[in-house]
Write a protein that holds these residues in place. Structure first.
Motif, mmCIF file in Angstrom:
data_model
loop_
_atom_site.group_PDB
_atom_site.id
_atom_site.type_symbol
_atom_site.label_atom_id
_atom_site.label_comp_id
_atom_site.label_asym_id
_atom_site.label_seq_id
_atom_site.Cartn_x
_atom_site.Cartn_y
_atom_site.Cartn_z
ATOM 1 N N ASP A 40 0.837 -1.203 0.000
ATOM 2 C CA ASP A 40 0.000 0.000 0.000
ATOM 3 C C ASP A 40 0.868 1.248 0.000
ATOM 4 O O ASP A 40 0.629 2.200 -0.756
ATOM 5 C CB ASP A 40 -0.899 0.036 1.241
ATOM 6 N N ILE A 41 1.877 1.253 0.876
ATOM 7 C CA ILE A 41 2.747 2.417 1.030
ATOM 8 C C ILE A 41 3.568 2.643 -0.236
ATOM 9 O O ILE A 41 3.700 3.763 -0.721
ATOM 10 C CB ILE A 41 3.664 2.243 2.253
ATOM 11 N N ALA A 42 4.092 1.551 -0.784
ATOM 12 C CA ALA A 42 4.925 1.661 -1.980
ATOM 13 C C ALA A 42 4.136 2.220 -3.163
ATOM 14 O O ALA A 42 4.644 3.013 -3.954
ATOM 15 C CB ALA A 42 5.518 0.306 -2.336
ATOM 16 N N SER A 43 2.866 1.820 -3.281
ATOM 17 C CA SER A 43 2.060 2.271 -4.413
ATOM 18 C C SER A 43 1.547 3.694 -4.227
ATOM 19 O O SER A 43 1.341 4.426 -5.202
ATOM 20 C CB SER A 43 0.873 1.327 -4.629
ATOM 21 N N ALA A 44 1.377 4.131 -2.964
ATOM 22 C CA ALA A 44 0.831 5.455 -2.696
ATOM 23 C C ALA A 44 1.899 6.532 -2.577
ATOM 24 O O ALA A 44 1.645 7.701 -2.843
ATOM 25 C CB ALA A 44 0.001 5.433 -1.410
ATOM 26 N N ALA A 45 3.112 6.129 -2.175
ATOM 27 C CA ALA A 45 4.165 7.104 -1.930
ATOM 28 C C ALA A 45 4.850 7.525 -3.216
ATOM 29 O O ALA A 45 4.814 6.820 -4.226
ATOM 30 C CB ALA A 45 5.196 6.526 -0.958
ATOM 31 N N SER A 46 5.474 8.695 -3.165
ATOM 32 C CA SER A 46 6.279 9.158 -4.291
ATOM 33 C C SER A 46 7.503 8.271 -4.431
ATOM 34 O O SER A 46 8.032 7.772 -3.441
ATOM 35 C CB SER A 46 6.712 10.604 -4.071
ATOM 36 N N GLY A 78 18.924 5.346 -3.010
ATOM 37 C CA GLY A 78 19.478 5.321 -1.667
ATOM 38 C C GLY A 78 18.532 5.819 -0.596
ATOM 39 O O GLY A 78 18.846 5.749 0.594
ATOM 40 N N GLU A 79 17.370 6.342 -0.992
ATOM 41 C CA GLU A 79 16.414 6.854 -0.022
ATOM 42 C C GLU A 79 15.326 5.811 0.250
ATOM 43 O O GLU A 79 15.008 4.989 -0.599
ATOM 44 C CB GLU A 79 15.766 8.143 -0.528
ATOM 45 N N GLU A 80 14.753 5.869 1.441
ATOM 46 C CA GLU A 80 13.663 4.968 1.759
ATOM 47 C C GLU A 80 12.339 5.581 1.321
ATOM 48 O O GLU A 80 12.234 6.785 1.093
ATOM 49 C CB GLU A 80 13.626 4.688 3.267
ATOM 50 N N VAL A 81 11.337 4.741 1.188
ATOM 51 C CA VAL A 81 10.008 5.223 0.828
ATOM 52 C C VAL A 81 9.447 6.038 1.993
ATOM 53 O O VAL A 81 9.540 5.633 3.151
ATOM 54 C CB VAL A 81 9.082 4.034 0.501
ATOM 55 N N THR A 82 8.882 7.189 1.697
ATOM 56 C CA THR A 82 8.280 8.034 2.738
ATOM 57 C C THR A 82 6.814 7.678 2.905
ATOM 58 O O THR A 82 6.060 7.618 1.920
ATOM 59 C CB THR A 82 8.429 9.522 2.371
ATOM 60 N N TYR A 83 6.400 7.446 4.134
ATOM 61 C CA TYR A 83 5.011 7.116 4.402
ATOM 62 C C TYR A 83 4.129 8.300 4.013
ATOM 63 O O TYR A 83 4.361 9.430 4.464
ATOM 64 C CB TYR A 83 4.822 6.773 5.877
ATOM 65 N N PRO A 84 3.106 8.070 3.175
ATOM 66 C CA PRO A 84 2.316 9.185 2.646
ATOM 67 C C PRO A 84 1.245 9.723 3.594
ATOM 68 O O PRO A 84 0.521 10.651 3.236
ATOM 69 C CB PRO A 84 1.686 8.573 1.391
ATOM 70 N N GLY A 85 1.119 9.147 4.783
ATOM 71 C CA GLY A 85 0.148 9.673 5.742
ATOM 72 C C GLY A 85 -1.263 9.159 5.544
ATOM 73 O O GLY A 85 -2.232 9.782 6.003
ATOM 74 N N THR A 86 -1.406 8.020 4.892
ATOM 75 C CA THR A 86 -2.728 7.478 4.570
ATOM 76 C C THR A 86 -3.617 7.328 5.803
ATOM 77 O O THR A 86 -4.816 7.627 5.763
ATOM 78 C CB THR A 86 -2.572 6.114 3.874
ATOM 79 N N CYS A 87 -3.071 6.867 6.901
ATOM 80 C CA CYS A 87 -3.865 6.621 8.121
ATOM 81 C C CYS A 87 -3.694 7.708 9.177
ATOM 82 O O CYS A 87 -4.159 7.549 10.313
ATOM 83 C CB CYS A 87 -3.483 5.272 8.730
ATOM 84 N N ALA A 88 -3.048 8.806 8.805
ATOM 85 C CA ALA A 88 -2.730 9.844 9.790
ATOM 86 C C ALA A 88 -3.965 10.546 10.348
ATOM 87 O O ALA A 88 -3.884 11.229 11.376
ATOM 88 C CB ALA A 88 -1.775 10.868 9.183
ATOM 89 N N GLY A 135 11.071 9.364 5.183
ATOM 90 C CA GLY A 135 10.425 8.296 5.932
ATOM 91 C C GLY A 135 9.066 8.660 6.481
ATOM 92 O O GLY A 135 8.174 7.830 6.561
ATOM 93 N N GLY A 136 8.910 9.918 6.910
ATOM 94 C CA GLY A 136 7.625 10.337 7.451
ATOM 95 C C GLY A 136 7.305 9.707 8.796
ATOM 96 O O GLY A 136 8.202 9.309 9.548
ATOM 97 N N ASP A 137 6.013 9.614 9.104
ATOM 98 C CA ASP A 137 5.576 8.968 10.349
ATOM 99 C C ASP A 137 6.112 7.535 10.365
ATOM 100 O O ASP A 137 6.011 6.816 9.375
ATOM 101 C CB ASP A 137 4.051 8.946 10.444
ATOM 102 N N PHE A 138 6.663 7.123 11.498
ATOM 103 C CA PHE A 138 7.347 5.822 11.538
ATOM 104 C C PHE A 138 6.709 4.870 12.526
ATOM 105 O O PHE A 138 6.053 5.272 13.490
ATOM 106 C CB PHE A 138 8.836 6.023 11.861
ATOM 107 N N VAL A 139 6.903 3.588 12.275
ATOM 108 C CA VAL A 139 6.301 2.525 13.080
ATOM 109 C C VAL A 139 7.068 2.366 14.393
ATOM 110 O O VAL A 139 8.299 2.285 14.401
ATOM 111 C CB VAL A 139 6.298 1.193 12.305
ATOM 112 N N VAL A 140 6.329 2.309 15.492
ATOM 113 C CA VAL A 140 6.924 2.015 16.795
ATOM 114 C C VAL A 140 6.450 0.661 17.333
ATOM 115 O O VAL A 140 7.075 0.103 18.242
ATOM 116 C CB VAL A 140 6.623 3.119 17.831
ATOM 117 N N TRP A 141 5.341 0.161 16.782
ATOM 118 C CA TRP A 141 4.838 -1.158 17.188
ATOM 119 C C TRP A 141 4.341 -1.870 15.945
ATOM 120 O O TRP A 141 3.525 -1.329 15.206
ATOM 121 C CB TRP A 141 3.719 -1.032 18.211
ATOM 122 N N LYS A 142 4.858 -3.049 15.689
ATOM 123 C CA LYS A 142 4.628 -3.713 14.415
ATOM 124 C C LYS A 142 3.246 -4.343 14.304
ATOM 125 O O LYS A 142 2.658 -4.761 15.309
ATOM 126 C CB LYS A 142 5.705 -4.789 14.193
#
Length: 309
Positions: free
Chosen positions: A98-104, A109-119, A164-171
């Motif tokens: 989901d994140i890969a398809s929604a993010a720019s 060398g950069e990681e995918v930035t979370y697009p804030g879908t659930c923010a 990276g944007g908002d990041f996961v703290v609990w998987k």
């Protein structure tokens, strides 16, 4: 020193461990050992014991008993509760695809930035998701950037909203993510200095946000260059077998490897056998060259090892 038992320790790990150990011991400091084994699907049986054997073989010791992350889950849960109470996190149902398809698309060398879908969600939404049988992770809401001074690389300014944007703290599925677990552990263990590879520079501002959110005192950070193969990429199987256990089994002496690593850090004029303790008066963090250290087959051959491919 914090090996993750997801695989064998290699020459790159050894270089960073050596730098961290020398930095502490050269000033009469304490060295802690932590087994970071919360990535359960990737944990390999016997890897933790192998890592400790590798460290002892190199001549690196530590103080006290090793701290094992899977024995500390209640502490991570308590920290998560604090973040919930202060409404600093939210439940996220996004999958990686989901994140890969929604993010720019990220730059090289950069990681995918979370697009804030659930923010848009808040802590209270977790109960409804649970009742509906929908699994979710907890994400920390990034509202600011935290510049920091790296003991090796100097001032660092990272725009987390675009890195990276908002990041996961609990998987999703349960269990703490790396960022939360190491913050809780470093604070509990009284860690005042963290030396690690510069691939983890983007993790530092995230962790500083968590230190602030949990009202904990952060350590100082130093990020040192990685060891790479002749193609300029971080060590992997494509570069041959650079596991410490493979070097040991081939008859390489630990002093020979330590001497090679010390030379790569600018503490010796040429690679020659030496023990970590003999390096104590020579240690200078600022002597380490800024570029990655390129590990070649010829260098390995000079210490008595021919890497298989």
């Amino acid at each position: 020193m914090a090996p993750s038992p997801t695989g064998a320790q290699h020459v790159g790990n050894a270089r960073t461990y050596l730098v961290a150990w020398l930095s502490a011991r050269a000033r009469g400091g304490v060295v802690k050992l932590r087994i970071e084994d919360i990535d359960s699907p990737r944990i390999k049986a016997g890897a933790a014991e192998q890592a400790m054997h590798d460290l002892r073989w190199l001549g690196l010791d530590w103080d006290g008993e090793p701290v094992v992350q899977t024995q500390r889950l209640s502490y991570y849960e308590a920290a998560l509760d604090v973040l919930k109470q202060n409404k600093l996190i939210y439940p996220c149902t996004c999958t990686r695809s989901d994140i890969a398809s929604a993010a720019s698309a990220p730059h090289a060398g950069e990681e995918v930035t979370y697009p804030g879908t659930c923010a848009y969600r808040c802590v209270a939404d977790a109960q409804k998701l649970h009742d509906e049988g929908r699994s979710f992770a907890w994400r920390f809401r990034v509202t600011e950037n935290v510049p920091f001074t790296d003991l090796f690389a100097g001032e660092q300014h990272i725009d987390l909203k675009h890195a990276g944007g908002d990041f996961v703290v609990w998987k999703n599925g349960g269990g703490p993510a790396y960022q939360l677990a190491v913050v809780v552990d470093d604070a509990a263990m009284g860690v005042t200095e963290v030396i690690r590879g510069d691939d983890l520079v983007p993790s530092t501002p995230r962790q500083l946000l968590l230190y602030r959110a949990l009202d904990l005192t952060p350590p100082q950070f130093a990020h040192v260059p990685l060891v790479v193969g002749e193609d300029g990429r971080r060590l992997a199987k494509r570069h041959g077998d650079t596991r410490l256990s493979a070097l040991r089994d081939a008859g390489v002496k630990p002093e020979a490897l330590v001497g090679l690593l010390a030379w790569s850090c600018g503490w010796l004029d040429r690679p020659e056998p030496i023990s970590p303790r003999e390096l104590l008066p020579r240690f200078r963090l600022e002597s380490i060259p800024a570029p990655p250290f390129v590990l070649t087959a010829e260098l390995l051959h000079r210490i008595g090892y021919s890497a298989s491919t």
